[in-house]
Design a protein around this motif. Structure first.
Motif, PDB file in Angstrom:
ATOM      1  N   GLY A 191       0.740  -1.246   0.000  1.00  0.00           N
ATOM      2  CA  GLY A 191       0.000   0.000   0.000  1.00  0.00           C
ATOM      3  C   GLY A 191       0.771   1.298   0.000  1.00  0.00           C
ATOM      4  O   GLY A 191       0.168   2.378  -0.048  1.00  0.00           O
ATOM      5  N   PHE A 192       2.103   1.273   0.054  1.00  0.00           N
ATOM      6  CA  PHE A 192       2.872   2.516   0.127  1.00  0.00           C
ATOM      7  C   PHE A 192       2.924   3.204  -1.239  1.00  0.00           C
ATOM      8  O   PHE A 192       3.165   2.562  -2.261  1.00  0.00           O
ATOM      9  N   VAL A 193       2.734   4.516  -1.229  1.00  0.00           N
ATOM     10  CA  VAL A 193       2.640   5.297  -2.461  1.00  0.00           C
ATOM     11  C   VAL A 193       3.972   5.962  -2.791  1.00  0.00           C
ATOM     12  O   VAL A 193       4.538   6.691  -1.965  1.00  0.00           O
ATOM     13  N   HIS A 194       4.452   5.724  -4.007  1.00  0.00           N
ATOM     14  CA  HIS A 194       5.682   6.327  -4.528  1.00  0.00           C
ATOM     15  C   HIS A 194       5.354   7.042  -5.833  1.00  0.00           C
ATOM     16  O   HIS A 194       4.390   6.693  -6.510  1.00  0.00           O
ATOM     17  N   PRO A 195       6.160   8.032  -6.222  1.00  0.00           N
ATOM     18  CA  PRO A 195       5.861   8.779  -7.450  1.00  0.00           C
ATOM     19  C   PRO A 195       5.953   7.943  -8.716  1.00  0.00           C
ATOM     20  O   PRO A 195       5.296   8.246  -9.713  1.00  0.00           O
ATOM     21  N   CYS A 196       6.764   6.906  -8.702  1.00  0.00           N
ATOM     22  CA  CYS A 196       6.852   5.998  -9.840  1.00  0.00           C
ATOM     23  C   CYS A 196       7.593   4.738  -9.410  1.00  0.00           C
ATOM     24  O   CYS A 196       8.120   4.663  -8.301  1.00  0.00           O
ATOM     25  N   CYS A 197       7.653   3.758 -10.307  1.00  0.00           N
ATOM     26  CA  CYS A 197       8.292   2.484  -9.957  1.00  0.00           C
ATOM     27  C   CYS A 197       9.811   2.610  -9.845  1.00  0.00           C
ATOM     28  O   CYS A 197      10.447   1.837  -9.130  1.00  0.00           O
ATOM     29  N   TYR A 198      10.411   3.588 -10.542  1.00  0.00           N
ATOM     30  CA  TYR A 198      11.870   3.707 -10.518  1.00  0.00           C
ATOM     31  C   TYR A 198      12.399   4.036  -9.123  1.00  0.00           C
ATOM     32  O   TYR A 198      13.481   3.612  -8.745  1.00  0.00           O
ATOM     33  N   THR A 199      11.635   4.807  -8.341  1.00  0.00           N
ATOM     34  CA  THR A 199      12.117   5.205  -7.014  1.00  0.00           C
ATOM     35  C   THR A 199      12.114   4.045  -6.026  1.00  0.00           C
ATOM     36  O   THR A 199      12.661   4.163  -4.938  1.00  0.00           O
ATOM     37  N   THR A 200      11.487   2.933  -6.394  1.00  0.00           N
ATOM     38  CA  THR A 200      11.470   1.770  -5.497  1.00  0.00           C
ATOM     39  C   THR A 200      12.543   0.755  -5.850  1.00  0.00           C
ATOM     40  O   THR A 200      12.668  -0.266  -5.186  1.00  0.00           O
ATOM     41  N   GLN A 201      13.327   1.015  -6.880  1.00  0.00           N
ATOM     42  CA  GLN A 201      14.301   0.037  -7.348  1.00  0.00           C
ATOM     43  C   GLN A 201      15.713   0.413  -6.913  1.00  0.00           C
ATOM     44  O   GLN A 201      16.535   0.825  -7.703  1.00  0.00           O
ATOM     45  N   ALA A 202      15.944   0.242  -5.624  1.00  0.00           N
ATOM     46  CA  ALA A 202      17.272   0.560  -5.088  1.00  0.00           C
ATOM     47  C   ALA A 202      17.765  -0.506  -4.124  1.00  0.00           C
ATOM     48  O   ALA A 202      18.762  -0.318  -3.433  1.00  0.00           O
ATOM     49  N   GLY A 203      17.056  -1.634  -4.035  1.00  0.00           N
ATOM     50  CA  GLY A 203      17.537  -2.770  -3.270  1.00  0.00           C
ATOM     51  C   GLY A 203      17.267  -2.728  -1.781  1.00  0.00           C
ATOM     52  O   GLY A 203      17.714  -3.599  -1.052  1.00  0.00           O
ATOM     53  N   ASP A 204      16.525  -1.744  -1.284  1.00  0.00           N
ATOM     54  CA  ASP A 204      16.226  -1.651   0.145  1.00  0.00           C
ATOM     55  C   ASP A 204      14.786  -1.175   0.288  1.00  0.00           C
ATOM     56  O   ASP A 204      14.521   0.000   0.485  1.00  0.00           O
ATOM     57  N   ARG A 205      13.830  -2.095   0.199  1.00  0.00           N
ATOM     58  CA  ARG A 205      12.426  -1.742   0.195  1.00  0.00           C
ATOM     59  C   ARG A 205      11.985  -1.083   1.506  1.00  0.00           C
ATOM     60  O   ARG A 205      11.164  -0.156   1.499  1.00  0.00           O
ATOM     61  N   SER A 206      12.515  -1.537   2.624  1.00  0.00           N
ATOM     62  CA  SER A 206      12.131  -0.943   3.906  1.00  0.00           C
ATOM     63  C   SER A 206      12.473   0.542   3.939  1.00  0.00           C
ATOM     64  O   SER A 206      11.667   1.380   4.345  1.00  0.00           O
ATOM     65  N   ALA A 207      13.698   0.879   3.504  1.00  0.00           N
ATOM     66  CA  ALA A 207      14.108   2.281   3.464  1.00  0.00           C
ATOM     67  C   ALA A 207      13.273   3.060   2.455  1.00  0.00           C
ATOM     68  O   ALA A 207      12.904   4.219   2.690  1.00  0.00           O
ATOM     69  N   GLN A 208      12.949   2.437   1.343  1.00  0.00           N
ATOM     70  CA  GLN A 208      12.145   3.094   0.320  1.00  0.00           C
ATOM     71  C   GLN A 208      10.761   3.441   0.864  1.00  0.00           C
ATOM     72  O   GLN A 208      10.245   4.553   0.645  1.00  0.00           O
ATOM     73  N   ASN A 209      10.159   2.512   1.587  1.00  0.00           N
ATOM     74  CA  ASN A 209       8.813   2.754   2.104  1.00  0.00           C
ATOM     75  C   ASN A 209       8.798   3.788   3.227  1.00  0.00           C
ATOM     76  O   ASN A 209       7.796   4.474   3.421  1.00  0.00           O
ATOM     77  N   ARG A 210       9.900   3.931   3.923  1.00  0.00           N
ATOM     78  CA  ARG A 210       9.963   4.969   4.960  1.00  0.00           C
ATOM     79  C   ARG A 210       9.909   6.363   4.350  1.00  0.00           C
ATOM     80  O   ARG A 210       9.488   7.314   5.007  1.00  0.00           O
ATOM     81  N   ARG A 211      10.340   6.492   3.104  1.00  0.00           N
ATOM     82  CA  ARG A 211      10.287   7.798   2.450  1.00  0.00           C
ATOM     83  C   ARG A 211       9.125   7.885   1.450  1.00  0.00           C
ATOM     84  O   ARG A 211       9.068   8.794   0.628  1.00  0.00           O
ATOM     85  N   SER A 212       8.196   6.940   1.535  1.00  0.00           N
ATOM     86  CA  SER A 212       6.995   7.028   0.707  1.00  0.00           C
ATOM     87  C   SER A 212       6.144   8.199   1.182  1.00  0.00           C
ATOM     88  O   SER A 212       6.397   8.789   2.234  1.00  0.00           O
TER      89      SER A 212
END
Length: 366
Positions: free
Chosen positions: A292-313
């Motif tokens: 359910g976490f919202v990001h501006p696009c799929c590219y911002t989630t492709q950095a190998g650390d999903r937990s960190a990515q979702n914290r900045r969603s």
């Protein structure tokens, strides 16, 4: 993404592949979405409800593709649950199109067909991205029966050797057979959908097979191929094509010439980045993770650390309305930076756009 062919060629292709009625539906969705996008970008305070969105089906996969971040993950995979998907959809009252995508293999989600049933029951246009390893006779038939509108076959090689070296764990011959069978089932059932296309991630491992991929598409009866650049991060620096630019351009020119001879359409997304002010993803195609976490696009989630990515969603769409997330201070500031030509910190590895350095990125780096 740029279409190499003319608008008339695209129109002829669309009518041939999905019929006049289907073509008019897609044209209407594109035009109405474009009007809303332009209005929202011109009036930053305007609240919008997306017409299109990307929703991650799963982060589990049966392959270890060399260019994919999931191949280097240590965390366990997860699936979108139908109950969660329903809550997400309920928070998107204007939704017309869903790209059920992500870094995983969609058919590994046991609730996949139930999810498709839910989306189609709402009258939504549904696109899938799939590696076709699990596209059995039964799965292909069910996808056609449910009325999935579009499906991209992930195909990164024209030969068995190249394909299997990139998509580790896949069987090239099986993928080709599964693709043929899906197209045959469509014909047997008298259906135009799903429209089948090929998506190729271009890297140093396969650029020399671009003409062959066009020829293979024609042989399979697939009318469109899109070439996208590999996303370069820590584990894929050796796959980048920037140092091979002229060689890649030469092979792409060969592919383009062959496509014109065979009547195959090509879309490209290679090399030349655009100013970040041209990016429309936050306004057109937000990305929602399986949880359910919202990001501006799929590219911002492709950095190998999903937990960190979702914290900045920017929020979670299972428990919040999209309007609340859209108008939040963080998301508003993010879009303001883009309008000012600043490449926001989550976008530093973007393969499509460039901009001025974000001060936040500088602070994090130091």
């Amino acid at each position: 993404m740029s279409l190499v062919n003319s608008p008339w060629e695209l129109l002829r292709y669309k009518v041939r592949e999905i019929g006049l009625r289907g073509s008019l539906k897609v044209a209407y969705l594109d035009c109405s979405e474009n009007i809303i996008y332009r209005a929202a970008k011109h009036f930053p305070s305007l609240a919008i409800s997306p017409r299109s969105i990307q929703i991650e089906c799963t982060t589990r996969c049966n392959l270890k593709c060399t260019m994919c971040e999931i191949s280097y993950w240590s965390e366990a995979g997860g699936d979108v649950q139908v109950g969660q998907l329903q809550k997400i959809i309920e928070h998107l009252p204007k939704l017309k199109r869903v790209d059920l995508t992500g870094v995983g293999e969609a058919l590994m989600n046991r609730g996949f067909f139930e999810a498709i049933e839910l989306l189609k029951s709402r009258g939504l246009y549904v696109t899938l991205n799939d590696n076709f390893t699990l596209m059995t006779e039964a799965a292909a038939r069910r996808i056609v029966e449910l009325g999935v509108d579009q499906i991209f076959l992930s195909l990164d090689g024209a030969t068995k050797d190249t394909y299997e070296r990139i998509r580790v764990g896949a069987n090239f011959d099986k993928i080709i057979a599964n693709t043929r069978r899906l197209i045959e089932i469509k014909r047997e059932m008298g259906r135009k959908h799903p429209e089948v296309k090929i998506n190729t991630v271009v890297s140093s491992s396969n650029y020399y097979e671009l003409p062959g991929i066009v020829e293979l598409a024609h042989e399979l009866g697939v009318g469109m191929v899109q070439f996208v650049n590999v996303i370069v991060f820590d584990h894929t620096t050796n796959l980048g094509t920037s140092v091979l630019r002229e060689r890649v351009r030469g092979k792409f020119q060969e592919a383009q010439n062959r496509a014109r001879q065979l009547g195959v359409l090509i879309k490209i997304e290679l090399f030349d980045k655009l100013p970040v002010q041209r990016c429309d993803f936050p306004w057109r195609r937000n990305f929602v993770t399986y949880d359910g976490f919202v990001h501006p696009c799929c590219y911002t989630t492709q950095a190998g650390d999903r937990s960190a990515q979702n914290r900045r969603s920017f929020g979670n769409l299972i428990g919040s309305s999209f309007e609340t997330i859209w108008q939040s201070e963080d998301y508003s500031n993010f879009r303001a930076k883009m309008r000012d030509g600043v490449l926001p910190e989550p976008c530093q590895h973007c393969p499509k756009y460039y901009g001025k350095v974000d001060s936040r990125a500088v602070k994090l780096a130091s």
